[in-house]
Design an enzyme around this catalytic site. Sequence first.
Site, PDB file in Angstrom:
ATOM      1  N   PHE A  56     -11.058  -5.401  -5.775  1.00 13.52           N
ATOM      2  CA  PHE A  56     -11.128  -6.256  -4.690  1.00 13.52           C
ATOM      3  C   PHE A  56     -10.706  -5.391  -3.663  1.00 13.52           C
ATOM      4  CE2 PHE A  56      -9.845  -8.891  -8.398  1.00 13.52           C
ATOM      5  CZ  PHE A  56     -10.699  -9.731  -8.374  1.00 13.52           C
TER       6      PHE A  56
ATOM      7  N   ASP B  33     -15.687  -3.982  -4.688  1.00  9.91           N
ATOM      8  CA  ASP B  33     -15.860  -5.286  -3.910  1.00  9.91           C
ATOM      9  C   ASP B  33     -17.044  -5.849  -3.948  1.00  9.91           C
ATOM     10  OD1 ASP B  33     -13.479  -6.371  -1.701  1.00  9.91           O
ATOM     11  OD2 ASP B  33     -15.600  -7.248  -1.363  1.00  9.91           O
TER      12      ASP B  33
ATOM     13  N   ARG C 178       0.921  -1.328  -0.081  1.00  7.57           N
ATOM     14  CA  ARG C 178       0.059   0.019   0.012  1.00  7.57           C
ATOM     15  C   ARG C 178       0.883   1.145  -0.049  1.00  7.57           C
ATOM     16  NH1 ARG C 178      -2.894  -2.700   4.188  1.00  7.57           N
ATOM     17  NH2 ARG C 178      -4.542  -4.197   3.312  1.00  7.57           N
TER      18      ARG C 178
ATOM     19  N   CYS D   2      -2.490 -14.114  -3.855  1.00 12.62           N
ATOM     20  CA  CYS D   2      -2.127 -14.878  -2.567  1.00 12.62           C
ATOM     21  C   CYS D   2      -2.488 -16.263  -2.237  1.00 12.62           C
ATOM     22  CB  CYS D   2      -3.098 -14.134  -1.345  1.00 12.62           C
ATOM     23  SG  CYS D   2      -4.902 -14.223  -1.612  1.00 12.62           S
TER      24      CYS D   2
ATOM     25  N   ASP E 163      -5.924  -7.057  -6.267  1.00 11.59           N
ATOM     26  CA  ASP E 163      -5.507  -7.929  -5.177  1.00 11.59           C
ATOM     27  C   ASP E 163      -6.876  -8.849  -4.975  1.00 11.59           C
ATOM     28  OD1 ASP E 163      -4.422  -8.904  -2.812  1.00 11.59           O
ATOM     29  OD2 ASP E 163      -5.193  -7.220  -1.495  1.00 11.59           O
TER      30      ASP E 163
HETATM   31  N1  SAH Z   1      -7.180  -5.533  -1.222  1.00 12.34           N
HETATM   32  C1  SAH Z   1      -7.780  -5.509   0.166  1.00 12.34           C
HETATM   33  C2  SAH Z   1      -7.747  -7.199   0.512  1.00 12.34           C
HETATM   34  C3  SAH Z   1      -8.474  -7.807  -0.644  1.00 12.34           C
HETATM   35  S1  SAH Z   1      -9.192  -9.412   0.017  1.00 12.34           S
HETATM   36  C4  SAH Z   1      -6.889  -4.857   1.227  1.00 12.34           C
HETATM   37  O1  SAH Z   1      -6.104  -4.149   0.593  1.00 12.34           O
HETATM   38  O2  SAH Z   1      -7.451  -4.791   2.298  1.00 12.34           O
HETATM   39  C5  SAH Z   1      -9.995  -9.861  -1.248  1.00 12.34           C
HETATM   40  C6  SAH Z   1     -11.638  -9.182  -1.580  1.00 12.34           C
HETATM   41  O3  SAH Z   1     -12.174  -9.364  -2.606  1.00 12.34           O
HETATM   42  C7  SAH Z   1     -12.574  -9.517  -0.535  1.00 12.34           C
HETATM   43  O4  SAH Z   1     -12.914  -8.149   0.303  1.00 12.34           O
HETATM   44  C8  SAH Z   1     -13.643 -10.021  -1.073  1.00 12.34           C
HETATM   45  O5  SAH Z   1     -14.865  -9.727  -0.530  1.00 12.34           O
HETATM   46  C9  SAH Z   1     -13.520  -9.561  -2.430  1.00 12.34           C
HETATM   47  N2  SAH Z   1     -14.127 -10.436  -3.771  1.00 12.34           N
HETATM   48  C10 SAH Z   1     -13.868 -11.886  -3.785  1.00 12.34           C
HETATM   49  N3  SAH Z   1     -14.306 -11.820  -5.184  1.00 12.34           N
HETATM   50  C11 SAH Z   1     -14.613 -10.974  -5.820  1.00 12.34           C
HETATM   51  C12 SAH Z   1     -15.223 -10.525  -6.951  1.00 12.34           C
HETATM   52  N4  SAH Z   1     -15.319 -11.471  -7.829  1.00 12.34           N
HETATM   53  N5  SAH Z   1     -15.388  -9.257  -7.349  1.00 12.34           N
HETATM   54  C13 SAH Z   1     -15.239  -8.150  -6.278  1.00 12.34           C
HETATM   55  N6  SAH Z   1     -14.842  -8.483  -5.153  1.00 12.34           N
HETATM   56  C14 SAH Z   1     -14.432  -9.922  -4.857  1.00 12.34           C
END
Ligand code: SAH
Length: 395
Positions: free
Chosen positions: A227, A249, A210, A339, A299
């Site tokens: 995400f 998200d 970040r 991840c 992410d």
């Molecule tokens: N980038 C974030 C962490 C991401 S974790 C940070 O910095 O904190 C992954 C995220 O993807 C979760 O919040 C989950 O709700 C979301 N997610 C999962 N599948 C998804 C999709 N198909 N489209 C959008 N969001 C999604």
Amino acid sequence: MNTITLKPDRDFTLQKRHPWIFSGAVANVEGRPENGETVRIVNSKGAFLAFGAYCPNSGIAVKVWTFSESETVDKAFFERRIETAFHLRQGVFPGGLPDAFRLVNAESDGLPGLVADVFGEFIVCQFTGAGAEFHRKEIAEVLENYAGKGVYERSDVDSRLKDGLEFRTGVLSGEMPPDRLAFTENGILFQCDVKQGHKTGFYLDQRLNRKEVMEAAAGAEAVLNCFSYTGGFGLAALRGGAKHAVNVDTSESALKEAAENAMLNGFPDGSFETVCGDVFQYLRLCRDSRRSFDRIVLDPPKFAESYTHKEKAARGYKDINLLAMKLLRPCGKLFTFSCSGAMDDELFRKIVESAALDAGVDFRVVKWLSQGPDHPVSAFFPEGRYLKGLYGIRC
Ligand code: SAH
């Protein structure tokens, strides 16, 4: 204590100090050790190898606590291990310990099945396997010493089911944490929901990435944070000087928190936008409406739970990276992550390269990224390095 004898020539992983013993390597189990109970592990000739937690229900039959015959797995053992973990963290943050960080990172800290994150005066922990569960009382007592106000348990992880354990959440000791726990990351204020949020409430492993996004944000008019969860990367981009960040998200509650976090930091009205929806669809929508961005962050959650899902996962990563490449403006910057432990560096790199090729863009990798220093990786447990990413520029 009961003894587990390994089959001939099946002690090679332990010789390399890898902490897992697969059930196929076990020749004999003496007595009937309980789920998670400490057992003595010997080779086929009876020579001592390690002490570990017995997990009869799992494909990983034993997770090693110690390779030292003189060590006993008791409260003092957990005190030593957690103290070592704490000292390590004290040494890896140049500006001093932040108020939120991972204190214990399971196998990589010599404590399989235990994760503990510090959020201000609270610790949020997970007992992810049978061994840690067996010693929960001692572990809780030790963690208490590192928490100003309380220790909260978030043992609602699927890995427990493999070890024959149910989910468990609640106060382990001290006070109940408030609904929103405040902390700062890279100078940005956050509040997270440690009781209902993902994992222990916040993805602490992305701290340095970040920061990377923040430092690369100057001059960006439009940022797309895919995400986004509670907005971490989007907020970092705004703090770094970006004008506008769209955060996508599927989780409405995560986006609600994201918006609260934006307010908390007083970013100008309208600069932080949230979109509740599927990233795969949203990227297509942007492509079809010819929207473009100066910075894009990808992410996603784990697409590959295991090696058997690797191919399907690869298609998912390829899809979003290809679309993102197309949406990047010239000189636009992409921060893309995986991840999934099952996805190795090499494959991830190839996916991003082929995404650039298929998108018909010239793409240069500026930096390889990984998890933060509070998520160290044991030299004997390469599986601990799960987060990989890269920062590249569309030329
Ligand atoms: N980038 C974030 C962490 C991401 S974790 C940070 O910095 O904190 C992954 C995220 O993807 C979760 O919040 C989950 O709700 C979301 N997610 C999962 N599948 C998804 C999709 N198909 N489209 C959008 N969001 C999604």
